[in-house]
Design an enzyme around this catalytic site. Structure first.
Site, PDB file in Angstrom:
ATOM      1  CG  ASP A   1       0.145   6.485  17.458  1.00  0.00           C
ATOM      2  OD1 ASP A   1       0.555   7.395  18.454  1.00  0.00           O
ATOM      3  OD2 ASP A   1      -0.577   5.775  17.289  1.00  0.00           O
TER       4      ASP A   1
ATOM      5  CD  GLN B   1       2.822   9.336  30.060  1.00  0.00           C
ATOM      6  OE1 GLN B   1       2.891  10.208  31.000  1.00  0.00           O
ATOM      7  NE2 GLN B   1       4.149   8.900  29.971  1.00  0.00           N
ATOM      8  CB  SER B   2      -2.015   4.915  26.940  1.00  0.00           C
ATOM      9  OG  SER B   2      -1.388   5.102  25.724  1.00  0.00           O
TER      10      SER B   2
ATOM     11  CG  HIS C   1       1.256  12.129  20.614  1.00  0.00           C
ATOM     12  ND1 HIS C   1       0.531  10.601  20.098  1.00  0.00           N
ATOM     13  CD2 HIS C   1       1.320  11.961  21.904  1.00  0.00           C
ATOM     14  CE1 HIS C   1       0.314  10.056  21.140  1.00  0.00           C
ATOM     15  NE2 HIS C   1       0.917  10.522  22.146  1.00  0.00           N
TER      16      HIS C   1
ATOM     17  CG  ASN D   1      -1.156  12.948  25.640  1.00  0.00           C
ATOM     18  OD1 ASN D   1      -1.688  14.215  25.824  1.00  0.00           O
ATOM     19  ND2 ASN D   1      -1.400  11.959  24.862  1.00  0.00           N
TER      20      ASN D   1
ATOM     21  CG  HIS E   1       4.910   9.070  23.715  1.00  0.00           C
ATOM     22  ND1 HIS E   1       4.950   8.477  24.959  1.00  0.00           N
ATOM     23  CD2 HIS E   1       3.958   9.384  23.375  1.00  0.00           C
ATOM     24  CE1 HIS E   1       3.622   8.367  25.432  1.00  0.00           C
ATOM     25  NE2 HIS E   1       3.053   8.822  24.450  1.00  0.00           N
TER      26      HIS E   1
HETATM   27  P1  DGP Z   1      -0.424   8.329  24.752  1.00  0.00           P
HETATM   28  O1  DGP Z   1      -1.557   7.830  25.024  1.00  0.00           O
HETATM   29  O2  DGP Z   1       0.181   9.762  24.784  1.00  0.00           O
HETATM   30  O3  DGP Z   1       0.809   7.534  25.777  1.00  0.00           O
HETATM   31  O4  DGP Z   1       0.124   7.822  23.336  1.00  0.00           O
HETATM   32  C1  DGP Z   1       0.797   6.522  23.171  1.00  0.00           C
HETATM   33  C2  DGP Z   1       0.681   6.042  21.707  1.00  0.00           C
HETATM   34  O5  DGP Z   1       1.280   5.062  21.522  1.00  0.00           O
HETATM   35  C3  DGP Z   1      -0.854   6.113  21.205  1.00  0.00           C
HETATM   36  O6  DGP Z   1      -1.214   6.889  20.314  1.00  0.00           O
HETATM   37  C4  DGP Z   1      -0.559   4.638  20.470  1.00  0.00           C
HETATM   38  C5  DGP Z   1       0.929   4.244  20.375  1.00  0.00           C
HETATM   39  N1  DGP Z   1       1.206   2.911  20.487  1.00  0.00           N
HETATM   40  C6  DGP Z   1       0.972   2.181  21.501  1.00  0.00           C
HETATM   41  N2  DGP Z   1       1.941   1.037  21.139  1.00  0.00           N
HETATM   42  C7  DGP Z   1       2.296   1.210  19.951  1.00  0.00           C
HETATM   43  C8  DGP Z   1       3.174   0.056  19.164  1.00  0.00           C
HETATM   44  O7  DGP Z   1       3.453  -0.795  19.644  1.00  0.00           O
HETATM   45  N3  DGP Z   1       3.478   0.705  18.112  1.00  0.00           N
HETATM   46  C9  DGP Z   1       3.283   1.897  17.514  1.00  0.00           C
HETATM   47  N4  DGP Z   1       3.827   2.387  16.359  1.00  0.00           N
HETATM   48  N5  DGP Z   1       2.505   2.836  18.456  1.00  0.00           N
HETATM   49  C10 DGP Z   1       2.196   2.525  19.589  1.00  0.00           C
END
Ligand code: DGP
Length: 113
Positions: free
Chosen positions: A30, A93-94, A101, A86, A99
């Site tokens: 992440d 969830q963003s 975690h 999420n 996915h």
């Molecule tokens: P969520 O908030 O549950 O949708 O988690 C999204 C996660 O994705 C957040 O912890 C940050 C990660 N993330 C977002 N963009 C990128 C990216 O471009 N590369 C990586 N490695 N992680 C990312």
């Protein structure tokens, strides 16, 4: 999906610290870690959320979970880890590509925030 960041990582159009890849999934660190070990486990198929999954995705969802269990062992956190999904903006969830975690390496409190 053309503008999905996780589809781009799966297609190697965007870089990530990938630790596992097979025909069905990719796992990578992440970008914004919330624990010493924080890995995202992502299907290559674009599924927007768990709510957007269908019965045909059941086997794939199982593969994601089993990958988490194996990665936890490989990364030395098998004794204590958390697997989080999420679902929906209000749940945190963003990124609209399903996915998990996988987090570990520190004491994880309950309930989460
Ligand atoms: P969520 O908030 O549950 O949708 O988690 C999204 C996660 O994705 C957040 O912890 C940050 C990660 N993330 C977002 N963009 C990128 C990216 O471009 N590369 C990586 N490695 N992680 C990312």
């Amino acid at each position: 999906m053309a503008d999905c960041i996780f589809c781009k990582i799966a297609a190697k159009e965007t870089q990530a610290r990938v630790i596992r890849e097979d025909d069905d999934l990719v796992a990578f660190y992440d970008l914004n870690p919330q624990a010493p070990t924080h890995v995202l486990i992502v299907p290559k198929k674009h599924i927007p959320s768990l709510s957007g999954a269908c019965r045909q995705d059941i086997e794939l969802l199982g593969k994601l979970q089993y990958a988490a269990r194996e990665i936890a062992s490989e990364l030395g956190i098998a004794e204590a880890f958390r697997l989080v999904l999420n679902n929906g903006r209000k749940a945190g969830q963003s990124v609209d590509h399903i996915h998990y975690h996988l987090m570990g390496g520190r004491r994880l409190m309950w309930p989460p925030g």
